[in-house]
Design a protein around this motif. Structure first.
Motif, PDB file in Angstrom:
ATOM      1  N   LEU A   1       0.307  13.450  -7.097  1.00 19.99           N
ATOM      2  CA  LEU A   1      -0.379  13.857  -5.862  1.00 19.99           C
ATOM      3  C   LEU A   1      -1.514  12.930  -5.434  1.00 19.99           C
ATOM      4  CD1 LEU A   1      -0.493  17.739  -6.375  1.00 19.99           C
ATOM      5  CD2 LEU A   1       1.296  16.364  -5.297  1.00 19.99           C
ATOM      6  N   LEU A   2      -1.636  11.766  -6.054  1.00 21.54           N
ATOM      7  CA  LEU A   2      -2.699  10.847  -5.663  1.00 21.54           C
ATOM      8  C   LEU A   2      -2.436  10.181  -4.315  1.00 21.54           C
ATOM      9  CD1 LEU A   2      -3.844   9.173  -8.985  1.00 21.54           C
ATOM     10  CD2 LEU A   2      -5.057  10.827  -7.575  1.00 21.54           C
ATOM     11  N   SER A   3      -1.226  10.306  -3.819  1.00 18.55           N
ATOM     12  CA  SER A   3      -0.950   9.760  -2.489  1.00 18.55           C
ATOM     13  C   SER A   3      -1.746  10.507  -1.422  1.00 18.55           C
ATOM     14  CB  SER A   3       0.546   9.838  -2.172  1.00 18.55           C
ATOM     15  OG  SER A   3       1.005  11.172  -2.268  1.00 18.55           O
ATOM     16  N   LEU A   4      -2.019  11.774  -1.638  1.00 13.23           N
ATOM     17  CA  LEU A   4      -2.742  12.559  -0.621  1.00 13.23           C
ATOM     18  C   LEU A   4      -4.165  12.058  -0.383  1.00 13.23           C
ATOM     19  CD1 LEU A   4      -1.348  16.119  -1.426  1.00 13.23           C
ATOM     20  CD2 LEU A   4      -0.571  14.492   0.313  1.00 13.23           C
TER      21      LEU A   4
ATOM     22  N   GLN B   1       0.839  -1.202   0.000  1.00  7.95           N
ATOM     23  CA  GLN B   1       0.000   0.000   0.000  1.00  7.95           C
ATOM     24  C   GLN B   1       0.875   1.255   0.000  1.00  7.95           C
ATOM     25  OE1 GLN B   1      -2.925   0.072   3.154  1.00  7.95           O
ATOM     26  NE2 GLN B   1      -3.170   2.255   3.032  1.00  7.95           N
ATOM     27  N   ILE B   2       1.901   1.278   0.807  1.00  5.22           N
ATOM     28  CA  ILE B   2       2.788   2.442   0.885  1.00  5.22           C
ATOM     29  C   ILE B   2       3.566   2.619  -0.422  1.00  5.22           C
ATOM     30  CG2 ILE B   2       4.783   3.445   2.084  1.00  5.22           C
ATOM     31  CD1 ILE B   2       2.020   3.393   3.650  1.00  5.22           C
ATOM     32  N   LEU B   3       4.004   1.521  -1.024  1.00  3.76           N
ATOM     33  CA  LEU B   3       4.703   1.638  -2.306  1.00  3.76           C
ATOM     34  C   LEU B   3       3.791   2.230  -3.379  1.00  3.76           C
ATOM     35  CD1 LEU B   3       6.884  -1.597  -2.502  1.00  3.76           C
ATOM     36  CD2 LEU B   3       7.618   0.761  -2.033  1.00  3.76           C
ATOM     37  N   ILE B   4       2.524   1.843  -3.354  1.00  5.82           N
ATOM     38  CA  ILE B   4       1.558   2.429  -4.297  1.00  5.82           C
ATOM     39  C   ILE B   4       1.427   3.924  -4.035  1.00  5.82           C
ATOM     40  CG2 ILE B   4      -0.895   2.498  -4.932  1.00  5.82           C
ATOM     41  CD1 ILE B   4      -0.863  -0.612  -4.526  1.00  5.82           C
ATOM     42  N   TRP B   5       1.347   4.298  -2.754  1.00 10.55           N
ATOM     43  CA  TRP B   5       1.272   5.725  -2.421  1.00 10.55           C
ATOM     44  C   TRP B   5       2.491   6.460  -2.974  1.00 10.55           C
ATOM     45  CZ3 TRP B   5      -0.056   6.008   3.529  1.00 10.55           C
ATOM     46  CH2 TRP B   5      -1.333   5.477   3.752  1.00 10.55           C
TER      47      TRP B   5
END
Length: 171
Positions: free
Chosen positions: A65-68, A54-58
């Motif tokens: 900016l899709l991690s936000l 999940q974090i790697l995808i973020w």
């Protein structure tokens, strides 16, 4: 602590409180009775694997900016937890505190990285100097990703050996 870091941290804390609160109040009690069972080391490995992917995808989505919003959804889901599991909020959050703090710290690291990356790209487009981008990515590879890995391993172990034990004891 540098002023920029203080601003990022304060904005992340406000964002976290807002999203967790919204998750808690906008989620109706599911009425579901979740049956907890004792977790083991293999469960910690699965938890770590899920959280790490999940974090790697973020991180991969952070340049656009899709991690936000993904961090926001993660925080919202923390708020949903007691309602979806029909566990008393005090019990849920106290039991989740040990592993949840690590996950919140990792969320902050990705939040910080996303903003710094945006600023580095703006600098690049204005000056055509890619030094800040190179330094940021190199620092992330050498320091941030290993730190995230350590925190997520520790959090997964805490979830299995502390949080799960507390859930079973209080349930």
């Amino acid at each position: 602590m540098k002023i920029k870091l203080k601003i990022y941290l304060l904005s992340y804390i406000v964002f976290s409180i807002l999203m967790i609160t919204l998750g808690y109040f906008y989620t109706k009690d599911s009425g579901l009775q979740v049956n907890f069972h004792k977790l083991h080391l293999k469960d910690a490995a699965l938890i770590f694997g899920f959280n790490y992917s999940q974090i790697l995808i973020w991180l991969l989505l952070s340049p656009i900016l899709l991690s936000l919003p993904l961090i926001g959804k993660f925080l919202f889901s923390i708020g949903e937890g007691p309602q979806l599991t029909s566990i008393d909020a005090h019990t849920y959050y106290l039991s989740s505190l040990t592993h949840g703090l690590g996950e919140l710290v990792v969320g902050f690291l990705v939040y910080y990285f996303t903003i710094e990356q945006l600023l580095a790209w703006i600098h690049f487009f204005r000056t055509r100097d890619n030094t800040k981008l190179k330094e940021l990515y190199l620092y992330s590879l050498k320091k941030v990703i290993p730190l995230i890995t350590i925190i997520l391993i520790f959090s997964a172990l805490c979830e299995v050996y502390i949080s799960n034990t507390l859930f079973l004891k209080f349930k």
